[in-house]
Design a protein around this motif. Sequence first.
Motif, PDB file in Angstrom:
ATOM      1  N   GLY A 248       0.555  -1.128  -0.281  1.00 21.20           N
ATOM      2  CA  GLY A 248      -0.169   0.112   0.084  1.00 21.20           C
ATOM      3  C   GLY A 248       0.362   1.226  -0.329  1.00 21.20           C
ATOM      4  O   GLY A 248       2.114   1.136   0.143  1.00 21.20           O
ATOM      5  N   PHE A 249       0.093   2.603  -0.371  1.00 22.02           N
ATOM      6  CA  PHE A 249       1.355   3.764  -0.581  1.00 22.02           C
ATOM      7  C   PHE A 249       0.945   4.478   0.580  1.00 22.02           C
ATOM      8  O   PHE A 249       1.428   5.065   0.625  1.00 22.02           O
ATOM      9  CB  PHE A 249       0.757   4.466  -1.915  1.00 22.02           C
TER      10      PHE A 249
ATOM     11  N   ARG B 285       2.064 -19.808  10.190  1.00 18.16           N
ATOM     12  CA  ARG B 285       1.583 -19.567   8.253  1.00 18.16           C
ATOM     13  C   ARG B 285       2.195 -18.059   7.334  1.00 18.16           C
ATOM     14  O   ARG B 285       2.495 -17.653   7.830  1.00 18.16           O
ATOM     15  CB  ARG B 285      -0.143 -19.825   8.443  1.00 18.16           C
ATOM     16  N   VAL B 286       1.498 -18.575   6.265  1.00 16.98           N
ATOM     17  CA  VAL B 286       1.905 -17.021   5.494  1.00 16.98           C
ATOM     18  C   VAL B 286       0.346 -16.395   5.114  1.00 16.98           C
ATOM     19  O   VAL B 286      -0.748 -17.584   4.718  1.00 16.98           O
ATOM     20  CB  VAL B 286       3.133 -17.752   4.365  1.00 16.98           C
ATOM     21  N   ILE B 287       0.329 -15.215   5.200  1.00 22.37           N
ATOM     22  CA  ILE B 287      -0.908 -14.908   5.266  1.00 22.37           C
ATOM     23  C   ILE B 287      -0.946 -13.619   3.564  1.00 22.37           C
ATOM     24  O   ILE B 287       0.514 -12.896   3.572  1.00 22.37           O
ATOM     25  CB  ILE B 287      -1.033 -14.041   5.899  1.00 22.37           C
ATOM     26  N   LEU B 288      -1.674 -13.356   2.653  1.00 21.07           N
ATOM     27  CA  LEU B 288      -1.991 -12.271   2.022  1.00 21.07           C
ATOM     28  C   LEU B 288      -2.932 -12.013   1.813  1.00 21.07           C
ATOM     29  O   LEU B 288      -3.936 -12.439   2.731  1.00 21.07           O
ATOM     30  CB  LEU B 288      -1.529 -12.892   0.354  1.00 21.07           C
TER      31      LEU B 288
ATOM     32  N   LYS C 294     -10.118  -9.062   1.849  1.00 19.26           N
ATOM     33  CA  LYS C 294      -9.914 -10.538   1.766  1.00 19.26           C
ATOM     34  C   LYS C 294      -8.233 -11.151   2.166  1.00 19.26           C
ATOM     35  O   LYS C 294      -7.608 -10.755   1.862  1.00 19.26           O
ATOM     36  CB  LYS C 294      -9.738 -11.125   0.134  1.00 19.26           C
ATOM     37  N   VAL C 295      -8.926 -12.250   3.382  1.00 21.09           N
ATOM     38  CA  VAL C 295      -7.499 -12.866   3.774  1.00 21.09           C
ATOM     39  C   VAL C 295      -7.708 -14.652   3.181  1.00 21.09           C
ATOM     40  O   VAL C 295      -8.519 -15.063   3.538  1.00 21.09           O
ATOM     41  CB  VAL C 295      -7.484 -12.831   5.164  1.00 21.09           C
TER      42      VAL C 295
ATOM     43  N   GLU D  86      -4.060  -2.030   1.750  1.00 14.87           N
ATOM     44  CA  GLU D  86      -4.033  -1.964   0.695  1.00 14.87           C
ATOM     45  C   GLU D  86      -3.676  -3.109   0.100  1.00 14.87           C
ATOM     46  O   GLU D  86      -3.853  -3.762  -1.374  1.00 14.87           O
ATOM     47  CB  GLU D  86      -3.201  -0.830  -0.139  1.00 14.87           C
ATOM     48  N   GLY D  87      -2.700  -4.251   0.582  1.00 15.22           N
ATOM     49  CA  GLY D  87      -2.950  -4.872   0.479  1.00 15.22           C
ATOM     50  C   GLY D  87      -1.221  -5.299   1.193  1.00 15.22           C
ATOM     51  O   GLY D  87      -0.335  -4.025   1.132  1.00 15.22           O
TER      52      GLY D  87
END
Length: 193
Positions: A101-102, A116-119, A129-130, A107-108
């Motif tokens: 995000g800016f 765990r790895v999270i996006l 959304k996660v 923003e992401g």
Amino acid sequence: MSLVFLYFYGKAIQGAFSFHKIEKAENPNYKPTPKWFYYAGMPALVIFVSLMGIGLMSMTGVMPSTEVQSGVEMSKKSKDTLIANKIVTADDNILYFYSSGFTSVLEGGSVLTEDRVILYLHDEKQELKVYQLYFDDIASIELIQMGNFMNDSVYQVNSHQPDAWLQLALSAENRKDVVFIEALRRKIQESTP
């Protein structure tokens, strides 16, 4: 700190104008500054001050950092924002974090925790959304696109299920994308029986 700097910088500019006014009145051989200097110098000054302001805001946590951060480097405000939006829990130990995000970390971004790895990102309806993969569910990690100072590196984290994967965008600044991925690989190895 930036406000103090801008105050003294403004005073310096004011002093320069006062000096030139006095010099013009006292010195008959005074030559004024060429007009081209103003036309070239003022835009350059505005760009420089803007970039410095953006850099200061990203370093102080007002704006998201431009590089991958360790959990220790991450600001409390960023962590509280992730917790409030149910991206991580209060009990999660964040190892690494990057927000693409800016203006906001929401923003992401990508998060590596102890398990765990999270996006997280916004979909086409602008809903947050996660997505997450636990280490024992990860089959492989592959580099999709090498990043540079302008673009993030893109890594695909593949699950054992063919239709489940995450694409992580990580800043290549100071090669911290590699640090994030190597930490993820170590965690996967530790979780493998």
